[in-house]
Structures are given as structure tokens and as C-alpha cells.
Design an enzyme around this catalytic site. Structure first.
Site, PDB file in Angstrom:
ATOM      1  N   ILE A   1     -43.483 -88.031  33.333  1.00 57.28           N
ATOM      2  CA  ILE A   1     -43.492 -88.509  32.024  1.00 57.28           C
ATOM      3  C   ILE A   1     -45.093 -88.401  31.291  1.00 57.28           C
ATOM      4  O   ILE A   1     -46.041 -88.456  32.137  1.00 57.28           O
ATOM      5  CB  ILE A   1     -43.081 -90.000  31.861  1.00 57.28           C
ATOM      6  CG1 ILE A   1     -43.198 -90.513  30.549  1.00 57.28           C
ATOM      7  CG2 ILE A   1     -44.008 -90.874  32.961  1.00 57.28           C
ATOM      8  CD1 ILE A   1     -42.337 -92.143  30.466  1.00 57.28           C
ATOM      9  N   CYS A   2     -45.275 -88.479  30.219  1.00 57.34           N
ATOM     10  CA  CYS A   2     -46.657 -88.402  29.435  1.00 57.34           C
ATOM     11  C   CYS A   2     -47.493 -87.255  29.991  1.00 57.34           C
ATOM     12  O   CYS A   2     -46.988 -86.100  29.441  1.00 57.34           O
ATOM     13  CB  CYS A   2     -47.268 -89.816  29.953  1.00 57.34           C
ATOM     14  SG  CYS A   2     -48.683 -90.202  28.807  1.00 57.34           S
ATOM     15  N   ALA A   3     -48.474 -87.422  30.507  1.00 57.28           N
ATOM     16  CA  ALA A   3     -49.288 -86.289  30.897  1.00 57.28           C
ATOM     17  C   ALA A   3     -48.928 -85.526  32.048  1.00 57.28           C
ATOM     18  O   ALA A   3     -49.345 -84.362  32.497  1.00 57.28           O
ATOM     19  CB  ALA A   3     -50.786 -86.897  31.201  1.00 57.28           C
TER      20      ALA A   3
END
Length: 216
Positions: free
Chosen positions: A126-128
Site C-alpha cells: 500500500i501507499c509508497a
């Protein structure tokens, strides 16, 4: 079907479900991790009865998150046995800019991603942290991530998606999408019924439209 046969079928199904091996997902901890994402992953997986195995990439210690919140890793990634690694159903990487960099710089994480991908196990980030998947060469097809983190990554970035799931890969966008990310892991491992059960327990269906905020 005779009543006894129906009872036996029900009993056998219940027994098989009880005897089924518990699902387990590795959730690595690295300094700089995004706290909302990490906690959402571990909490929701455990609510669903999935063993979220928290391991520190630098041993058993406290890890400081992106916003100064500390979490304890009671297990060390380096000390996991081959048997313990083979028993895992997959891996879930929380984001955070520095957390992602630390995960990406960990050879054990990169090797584990490659091994799990080769075995068809669940790969999720998730995210980066889809950047970590890309570094390991396991990111392909459509994916979600935090805006701007898609630059230079292989695959097809979907900027509108909160969560993208295809084959054995699940990716997600940001802290706000973390519960949906974790629920998609639950759905992948345990089915739609279990994911819906946890979703309703968390009252997530109430947020299908804009949340109602009442101010006096």
C-alpha cells in the site's frame, strides 16, 4: 437426502473448516512505517482470524513510525526459519516514505518477495510500497499507489482506484484506503462472506457515501 446424511454432511463441513490450517500473512516492520496503514492491516487481519506475523527487518525491537508512534516487533525477520517462511500465505507491506525505503533496502524482503511470487503466494503493498514490489520485479499489470509514487514503475497505474486486485497481487493508495486494502486481503484468503462480516463489524458500509459529520 435423509436427515442423518444431512447432519453428517454439515458436521463434516464444520470439522473440515475447523481443521483447516490457519492463514498467515507476514507484516514487516521498518522505521518510518505509515502507522495508520500498519495498524489497519494487522488489526483487520487478526479480526478475521488470520495470523498477522509482525517481524522487524532489523531484529526484535521498537520501530518508530512516520509520525513518531512506536510499534514493537516481537520477532526478527532474519531469525525466521525456512519452515516458518514456507507456512506463510503471503506478505503485506505498509507504506510511509522512509518505511518504504527501508523495506526496499532490505535484501531479505526483496528475496522473500521474489520467492513468494514464484510460488504464487499473495503479494500486497500500500501507499509508497508498490515501489518495493517493483524493485523485487514482482509488480505487473494494473496497480494502485500513493500519487507520484507510480513514476518509473512497471505496470499500469490506476490513479482513481483505492484498491487494485488481480491474480496474486493486491495494491492500494494511501492511509485512508488501508481498511479496504486489508479487507481485500481477507477476501482473497477467506472469501467474500468473511470480508463482508468484518466490514459490517467495522461499520464500513455506513461510509459508502460521504460520512455524516454533525457539528453543534
Amino acid at each position: 437426502m435423509p436427515q442423518n446424511a444431512t447432519q453428517n454432511t454439515t458436521q463434516n463441513a464444520t470439522q473440515n473448516a475447523t481443521n483447516a490450517p490457519k492463514r498467515s500473512i507476514l507484516v514487516p516492520l521498518a522505521d518510518g512505517f505509515e502507522e495508520m496503514e500498519f495498524v489497519s492491516i494487522v488489526d483487520i487481519l487478526r479480526r478475521a482470524g488470520i495470523d498477522a506475523v509482525v517481524v522487524g527487518i532489523d531484529g526484535e525491537r521498537l520501530y518508530k513510525g512516520a509520525h513518531g508512534i512506536e510499534m514493537l516487533a516481537s520477532h526478527s525477520l532474519a531469525l525466521m526459519s525456512t519452515k516458518e517462511q514456507n507456512a506463510l500465505d503471503g506478505i503485506a507491506l505498509a507504506g510511509g516514505a522512509q518505511g518504504m525505503q527501508n523495506l526496499k533496502s532490505c535484501p531479505l524482503i526483496i528475496d522473500m518477495l521474489k520467492d513468494m511470487h514464484a510460488k504464487g503466494k499473495l503479494i500486497s503493498a500500500i501507499c509508497a510500497s508498490p515501489i518495493v514490489l517493483d524493485a523485487a520485479g514482482v509488480l505487473s499489470g494494473e496497480f494502485a499507489c500513493y500519487p507520484s509514487c507510480e513514476n518509473g514503475l512497471k505496470g499500469a497505474y490506476n490513479k482513481k482506484a483505492s484498491v487494485v486486485a488481480h491474480d496474486n497481487l493486491i495494491t492500494s493508495a494511501a492511509p485512508a484506503t488501508a481498511p479496504f486494502f486489508a479487507l481485500e486481503i481477507v477476501r482473497y484468503l477467506l472469501g467474500e462472506k468473511k470480508a463482508q462480516e468484518i466490514s459490517e463489524e467495522l461499520l464500513i458500509p455506513h461510509l459508502s457515501a460521504n460520512a455524516l459529520i454533525v457539528r453543534g
